[in-house]
Every structure is written in structure tokens, then in C-alpha cells.
Enzyme design. Structure first.
Site, short mmCIF file in Angstrom:
data_model
loop_
_atom_site.label_atom_id
_atom_site.label_comp_id
_atom_site.label_asym_id
_atom_site.label_seq_id
_atom_site.Cartn_x
_atom_site.Cartn_y
_atom_site.Cartn_z
N GLY A 72 47.66 -20.96 34.84
CA GLY A 72 47.13 -20.15 33.54
C GLY A 72 46.08 -21.03 32.91
O GLY A 72 45.59 -20.57 31.70
N GLN A 73 45.44 -21.98 33.65
CA GLN A 73 44.46 -22.57 32.79
C GLN A 73 43.16 -22.68 33.59
O GLN A 73 42.64 -23.88 33.75
CB GLN A 73 45.01 -24.17 32.59
N GLY A 74 42.88 -21.92 34.82
CA GLY A 74 41.88 -21.84 35.64
C GLY A 74 40.59 -22.30 35.06
O GLY A 74 39.79 -23.21 35.76
#
Ligand code: G3D
Length: 188
Positions: A72-74
Site C-alpha cells: 500500500g505504499q507504492g
């Protein structure tokens, strides 16, 4: 400093440092694991929560750790990839009870393996099949199959079942990683 003692004293003798990355999806157990790895002193003084993209980083004697949540932290990816070039070993933590997200973990692993600063280098990777105490946890053999670890042929890797709550399995994994990192450092 506990279970990394052997590696730290080896590095001290050689006057060298090792950079280790601790990665995995959120909730896999990274923070709980590194709490076992941290020396008591760093638990008190040296924990530096880092901005945004990293759970935290800390260093002790000759060892530097960077810890990243890969899910979730692309948008932070390019920031953490910056650490790949100088890393001497990777600890990849997997929640063995979260079979639903194993495919996401596998995806993240592939991205690391294919990265230009990792591909073609013999960076040792230690996998913790964590949360082995959970009733529905997959065995380390099953995790290894789901993550298709046998396809990693150009790097030393090892998988250990672990319970980060009790610390079970951590020392075995760290012993393996220590030997591998020593080889990497000797070859420098
Ligand atoms: P992360 O840093 O990878 O995001 P954490 O993961 O270390 O914060 O762990 C996420 C949750 O899983 C925590 O529970 C933690 O206590 C739990 N956990 C970590 N390792 C194990 C393990 O081996 N077995 C079990 N049963 N639980 C584990 P909370 O409730 O604090 O969110």
C-alpha cells in the site's frame, strides 16, 4: 546485542559495516521481529522513526537496519529502492496465516528480485514464515511453495518458521544470515 552478536563482532574486527533490509507486507510481523533483534540500548535510545515510507531504521555497532512496509505504499517505492544498492542481506517477513495476501507478498518479492540493483547480485535473503503459532498457519514448506522460492537460483536463500511473539525460530534464521553476510563482506 543478542542474536546478532556474532555478526557485529566479526564486522568490528574487520572494521566494516553491514546494511540489512527488513521487508514484508504490513502486519507480517516485522516490527515484532526487529524488537527481538535490537540491542537493549537501541531499544532505549537509537530508534529513529523515519518519514513516511519506512517503518523505522536503527543501527547498532556495525549493523544498520532499514525496515519497510511493502504494501500500500507504492508511491514510496523509489525511496526504499534507493537502499537496495548498498544492502548486504534481506530479511523478508511473511505472515504464514495470511494465505489470501501471499500472492501480494510474492509480487513484492518478484519486484525486489527483478530490480536492477538486486538482480545478478548474490544478496542473501532470509525468509521468516512468521506467525507459525496461528492455527491456520501454512508450514514453511507450503509458504516456500506459494512464494515459488525454488525459482530463486542466483542468490542464497533460507526459510525459517518463526513466532515473533516468543522469538522462536529467529536465532536459527539469523545464524544462517550471519554466515551469508560474512561471505558477502569478505568478498568486498
Ligand atoms: P508489521 O511491523 O509487519 O506491520 P507487526 O507487523 O510486528 O506490527 O505485527 C502485526 C501484528 O501481528 C501484531 O499484533 C503482532 O503482535 C502480531 N504478530 C507478530 N508476529 C506474530 C507471531 O509470530 N504470531 C502471532 N500470533 N502474532 C504475531 P497486534 O494485535 O498488535 O496488531
Amino acid at each position: 546485542m543478542g542474536i546478532f552478536d556474532k555478526l557485529a563482532s566479526f564486522l568490528g574486527l574487520k572494521k566494516k559495516e553491514a546494511n540489512l533490509l527488513v521487508v514484508g507486507l504490513d502486519n507480517s510481523g516485522k516490527t515484532t521481529i526487529i524488537n527481538h533483534l535490537k540491542p537493549a540500548e537501541s531499544k532505549r535510545h537509537e530508534i529513529v522513526p523515519t518519514v513516511g515510507f519506512s517503518v523505522e531504521s536503527f543501527s547498532t555497532k556495525a549493523l544498520k537496519f532499514q525496515v519497510f512496509d511493502m504494501s500500500g505504499q507504492g508511491r514510496y517505492r523509489t525511496l526504499w529502492e534507493h537502499y537496495y544498492k548498498d544492502c548486504h542481506g534481506i530479511i523478508f517477513v511473511i505472515d504464514s496465516s495470511d494465505k489470501m495476501r501471499m500472492v501480494v507478498a510474492k509480487d513484492e518479492l518478484d519486484q525486489i528480485l527483478q530490480h536492477k540493483d538486486i538482480a545478478g547480485r548474490k544478496v542473501p535473503i532470509l525468509f521468516f514464515a512468521n506467525k507459525m503459532d496461528m492455527r491456520d498457519a501454512a508450514t514453511s514448506v507450503k509458504v516456500s511453495t506459494l512464494m515459488v522460492l525454488d525459482d530463486i537460483r542466483d542468490k542464497p536463500w533460507h526459510i525459517c518458521a518463526s513466532n515473533a511473539l516468543t522469538g522462536e525460530g529467529l536465532a536459527e534464521g539469523v545464524d544462517w544470515l550471519t554466515d551469508q553476510v560474512k561471505d558477502v563482506i569478505q568478498a568486498r
